[in-house]
Design a protein around this motif. Structure first.
Motif, mmCIF file in Angstrom:
data_model
loop_
_atom_site.group_PDB
_atom_site.id
_atom_site.type_symbol
_atom_site.label_atom_id
_atom_site.label_comp_id
_atom_site.label_asym_id
_atom_site.label_seq_id
_atom_site.Cartn_x
_atom_site.Cartn_y
_atom_site.Cartn_z
ATOM 1 N N GLY A 108 -75.051 -78.962 37.824
ATOM 2 C CA GLY A 108 -73.676 -78.968 37.336
ATOM 3 C C GLY A 108 -72.794 -78.428 38.448
ATOM 4 N N GLU A 109 -71.539 -78.800 38.417
ATOM 5 C CA GLU A 109 -70.692 -78.389 39.520
ATOM 6 C C GLU A 109 -69.543 -77.528 39.057
ATOM 7 O OE1 GLU A 109 -69.844 -81.886 41.785
ATOM 8 O OE2 GLU A 109 -71.990 -82.290 41.962
ATOM 9 N N ASN A 110 -69.889 -76.297 38.725
ATOM 10 C CA ASN A 110 -68.848 -75.361 38.340
ATOM 11 C C ASN A 110 -68.265 -74.721 39.575
ATOM 12 O OD1 ASN A 110 -69.177 -75.777 35.623
ATOM 13 N ND2 ASN A 110 -70.781 -74.229 35.450
ATOM 14 N N THR A 111 -67.052 -75.081 39.900
ATOM 15 C CA THR A 111 -66.439 -74.408 41.034
ATOM 16 C C THR A 111 -65.236 -73.616 40.546
ATOM 17 O OG1 THR A 111 -65.096 -76.336 41.529
ATOM 18 C CG2 THR A 111 -67.147 -76.120 42.751
ATOM 19 N N GLN A 112 -64.980 -72.527 41.252
ATOM 20 C CA GLN A 112 -63.806 -71.719 40.961
ATOM 21 C C GLN A 112 -62.757 -72.000 42.032
ATOM 22 O OE1 GLN A 112 -65.587 -67.863 41.248
ATOM 23 N NE2 GLN A 112 -67.133 -68.484 39.742
ATOM 24 N N PRO A 113 -61.515 -71.674 41.718
ATOM 25 C CA PRO A 113 -60.482 -71.889 42.739
ATOM 26 C C PRO A 113 -60.736 -71.038 43.978
ATOM 27 C CG PRO A 113 -59.513 -71.290 40.626
ATOM 28 C CD PRO A 113 -60.977 -71.136 40.475
ATOM 29 N N PHE A 127 -58.670 -66.873 59.869
ATOM 30 C CA PHE A 127 -58.840 -67.591 58.613
ATOM 31 C C PHE A 127 -59.598 -66.735 57.617
ATOM 32 C CE2 PHE A 127 -63.335 -68.705 59.063
ATOM 33 C CZ PHE A 127 -63.510 -68.645 60.450
ATOM 34 N N SER A 128 -59.290 -66.955 56.361
ATOM 35 C CA SER A 128 -59.932 -66.194 55.306
ATOM 36 C C SER A 128 -59.787 -66.988 54.023
ATOM 37 C CB SER A 128 -59.254 -64.831 55.165
ATOM 38 O OG SER A 128 -59.681 -64.197 53.984
ATOM 39 N N ALA A 129 -60.864 -67.070 53.251
ATOM 40 C CA ALA A 129 -60.816 -67.764 51.968
ATOM 41 C C ALA A 129 -61.279 -66.805 50.887
ATOM 42 C CB ALA A 129 -61.685 -69.011 51.988
ATOM 43 N N THR A 130 -60.559 -66.826 49.773
ATOM 44 C CA THR A 130 -60.884 -65.869 48.715
ATOM 45 C C THR A 130 -60.971 -66.555 47.354
ATOM 46 O OG1 THR A 130 -58.548 -65.416 48.341
ATOM 47 C CG2 THR A 130 -59.681 -63.975 49.869
ATOM 48 N N THR A 131 -61.811 -65.967 46.498
ATOM 49 C CA THR A 131 -61.761 -66.280 45.074
ATOM 50 C C THR A 131 -61.070 -65.081 44.421
ATOM 51 O OG1 THR A 131 -63.865 -65.210 44.594
ATOM 52 C CG2 THR A 131 -63.956 -67.514 45.247
ATOM 53 N N ASP A 132 -61.136 -65.011 43.087
ATOM 54 C CA ASP A 132 -60.496 -63.876 42.422
ATOM 55 C C ASP A 132 -61.150 -62.559 42.799
ATOM 56 O OD1 ASP A 132 -58.718 -65.503 41.270
ATOM 57 O OD2 ASP A 132 -59.796 -65.709 39.367
ATOM 58 N N LYS A 133 -62.487 -62.606 42.999
ATOM 59 C CA LYS A 133 -63.197 -61.337 43.196
ATOM 60 C C LYS A 133 -63.700 -61.119 44.607
ATOM 61 C CE LYS A 133 -64.739 -60.919 38.450
ATOM 62 N NZ LYS A 133 -65.617 -61.692 37.580
ATOM 63 N N LEU A 134 -63.970 -62.212 45.321
ATOM 64 C CA LEU A 134 -64.636 -62.075 46.618
ATOM 65 C C LEU A 134 -63.886 -62.807 47.720
ATOM 66 C CD1 LEU A 134 -68.283 -62.930 45.512
ATOM 67 C CD2 LEU A 134 -67.405 -60.650 45.961
ATOM 68 N N GLU A 135 -64.085 -62.292 48.919
ATOM 69 C CA GLU A 135 -63.711 -63.071 50.094
ATOM 70 C C GLU A 135 -64.958 -63.860 50.460
ATOM 71 O OE1 GLU A 135 -61.468 -62.154 54.263
ATOM 72 O OE2 GLU A 135 -63.246 -60.991 53.819
ATOM 73 N N VAL A 136 -64.835 -65.175 50.605
ATOM 74 C CA VAL A 136 -66.030 -65.990 50.793
ATOM 75 C C VAL A 136 -66.261 -66.417 52.239
ATOM 76 C CG1 VAL A 136 -66.375 -66.826 48.450
ATOM 77 C CG2 VAL A 136 -64.723 -67.969 49.915
ATOM 78 N N ILE A 137 -65.219 -66.419 53.037
ATOM 79 C CA ILE A 137 -65.433 -66.637 54.469
ATOM 80 C C ILE A 137 -64.228 -66.059 55.206
ATOM 81 C CG2 ILE A 137 -64.303 -68.903 54.771
ATOM 82 C CD1 ILE A 137 -66.781 -69.671 56.497
ATOM 83 N N SER A 138 -64.460 -65.579 56.401
ATOM 84 C CA SER A 138 -63.337 -65.107 57.206
ATOM 85 C C SER A 138 -63.748 -65.154 58.662
ATOM 86 C CB SER A 138 -62.947 -63.687 56.806
ATOM 87 O OG SER A 138 -63.931 -62.784 57.244
ATOM 88 N N GLY A 139 -62.778 -65.058 59.528
ATOM 89 C CA GLY A 139 -63.108 -65.051 60.946
ATOM 90 C C GLY A 139 -61.908 -65.320 61.824
ATOM 91 N N ASP A 366 -57.732 -56.972 46.301
ATOM 92 C CA ASP A 366 -58.835 -56.008 46.298
ATOM 93 C C ASP A 366 -60.200 -56.708 46.321
ATOM 94 O OD1 ASP A 366 -58.564 -57.152 43.861
ATOM 95 O OD2 ASP A 366 -58.742 -55.306 42.697
ATOM 96 N N GLN A 367 -60.205 -57.977 46.756
ATOM 97 C CA GLN A 367 -61.466 -58.701 46.844
ATOM 98 C C GLN A 367 -62.434 -58.006 47.789
ATOM 99 O OE1 GLN A 367 -58.520 -60.254 46.774
ATOM 100 N NE2 GLN A 367 -58.665 -62.295 45.908
#
Ligand SMILES: [Zn+2]
Length: 461
Positions: A108-113, A127-139, A366-367
């Motif tokens: 299943g493909e549950n993705t969050q924004p 660059f930095s990508a975040t969800t509500d709770k976590l930063e998922v990539i940065s650099g 506050d991710q």
């Protein structure tokens, strides 16, 4: 199996081996072995309680990126779960750095924004990508600074070559620059941003992109000298006015002309003598000049032209801004301004860095942060075909050796980076992560990944 490819970039063995209570710590911490037993994946789940509150950079989370069976990005996972999936044969290693796995079964493909923030720059892209709770990539991407130099070099070679052809009819002024032409160095910057965002979109299901287009909104703050915009310390508008003033005074002290030092807003007619906070009464000064000037006006201080300069409105913005707006259009991104970023970053108490700026642009608050990548761009080839050969005739490369610098290879069960080939491509010079150099015959070396384009690494410390 693919698991054997794991060990390279994902070593998380402690750097300070003496802390490991183990009699064979040398063997335990050897990083470059390819056997499965030595795979130590970064994993913070179990360590949460043991770690001191103040985490070091190397202890930050390192998410693993996941692609579905068709190669489209899903939400990233933890190294622990990735390891499990790989062990069970439910996934294969797709890429080593940033570590990406591809599932071998349909899910299943549950993705969050996921929000992506890009801090555009001349030398670096954050660059930095975040969800509500976590930063998922940065650099941070380091942009090439040698493009115009290389172009100039190519031009010189070409001129020398063609000058040798004897008589040729004059051919100059016979080409036209196409619409929207950019200087090669600017074009490189533009392309790099597009390339980076495209790359990130293959790793993560990004739903929202935001770019910082300028330090302040030039349209909103039009003619602040006339409209009476005032500076208020610490407010969002205060930040915007300060960015405007910094641009207007070219980021240097209006009195002594010093650059790259902390600059303050300074009242041309001091407030104590009835000077206002309006932009036409403000200049930028270093701390020293500001103190020295004290209660004098600029004229009394010996700078009668300052007031005239302050009454002028800042002219149109520089050329980088053109590509900024072009990027917004091309990437379908939202935009924001530098003064907003600065304001938010100060509110969060983050230090100034490209990654932190991008984090704030991505709507970070506050991710939980992740370990930032260092990205460099590697040239695959030297386009200047003729080199200075110390009296020998120019060498023109007609074919390419199978291995090129920066390629990632295995040799004798260990990971190496290619330095170059010699002996007409029969031998290859390799270096390991510690910089030790090894020579090997090329047939004993196995290619893992070409070292071209955007190269993701973690900063060595
Ligand atoms: Zn000064």
């Amino acid at each position: 199996m693919a698991v054997s490819k794991l060990s390279g970039e994902l070593k998380n063995t402690p750097r300070d081996t003496s802390l490991v209570p183990c009699s064979v710590n040398g063997g335990l911490n050897r990083e470059e072995t390819l056997s499965d037993h030595h795979i130590v994946l970064t994993d913070n789940l179990g360590e949460e309680n043991q770690l001191p509150v103040n985490r070091e950079k190397q202890d930050l989370r390192v998410p693993v990126y996941v692609l579905n069976i068709r190669g489209q990005p899903l939400m990233p996972t933890t190294p622990r779960r990735a390891k499990l999936l790989l062990k069970e044969g439910k996934a294969t290693v797709k890429e080593r750095c940033p570590f990406t796995i591809q599932l071998t079964y349909a899910t299943g493909e549950n993705t969050q924004p996921i929000k992506l923030g890009v801090d555009i720059g001349f030398k670096n892209i954050g660059f930095s990508a975040t969800t509500d709770k976590l930063e998922v990539i940065s650099g941070t991407v380091t942009l090439r600074q040698d493009v115009s130099k290389k172009i100039e070099e190519r031009r010189r070679y070409r001129r020398t070559r063609r000058a040798r052809l004897g008589y040729r009819p004059p051919r100059f002024n016979n080409r036209k620059r196409p619409e929207g032409w950019l200087a090669p160095s600017i074009q490189h910057r533009y392309d790099s941003h597009i390339r980076l965002v495209n790359k990130l979109e293959t790793l993560l299901p990004i739903t929202y992109k935001k770019i910082e287009v300028a330090n302040f909104d030039a349209h909103k703050i039009q003619h602040p000298e006339i409209t009476g915009v005032a500076y208020q310390h610490g407010t969002l508008q205060g930040y915007e006015v300060k960015e405007y003033l910094l641009d207007k005074w070219k980021r240097k002290c209006a009195y002594c002309g010093k650059k790259d030092i902390p600059l303050q807003i300074e009242h041309i007619i001091p407030k104590s003598r009835g000077g206002t906070d309006r932009v036409s009464n403000l200049a930028i000064a270093c701390k020293g000049c500001n103190l020295k000037k004290g209660n004098k006006t600029a004229e009394e201080f010996g700078y009668p032209t300052i007031q005239k300069q302050a009454n002028k409105t800042l002219k149109a913005t520089a050329c980088l801004n053109n590509i900024r707006w072009k990027l917004v259009e091309q990437l379908g991104a939202e935009y924001t301004y530098g003064y907003v970023t600065k304001y938010e970053r100060n509110k969060l108490g983050l230090e100034k860095s490209h990654v932190n700026d991008a984090f704030v642009i991505a709507g970070g608050t506050d991710q939980e942060r992740c370990r930032p990548y260092e990205v460099i761009q590697v040239r695959r080839n030297n386009r200047a075909i003729q080199k200075n050969r110390k009296g020998f005739k120019p060498s023109i490369r007609r074919q390419r050796y199978q291995l090129q610098p920066h390629d990632l290879v295995t040799y004798d069960g260990k990971l190496y980076k290619v330095k170059g080939v010699f002996n007409y491509g029969k031998w290859v010079r390799l270096s390991d992560s510690n910089g030790a150099v090894v020579n090997a015959t090329i047939k004993n070396v196995k290619l893992l990944k070409y070292g071209k384009g955007l190269l993701f690494t973690f900063k060595n410390h």
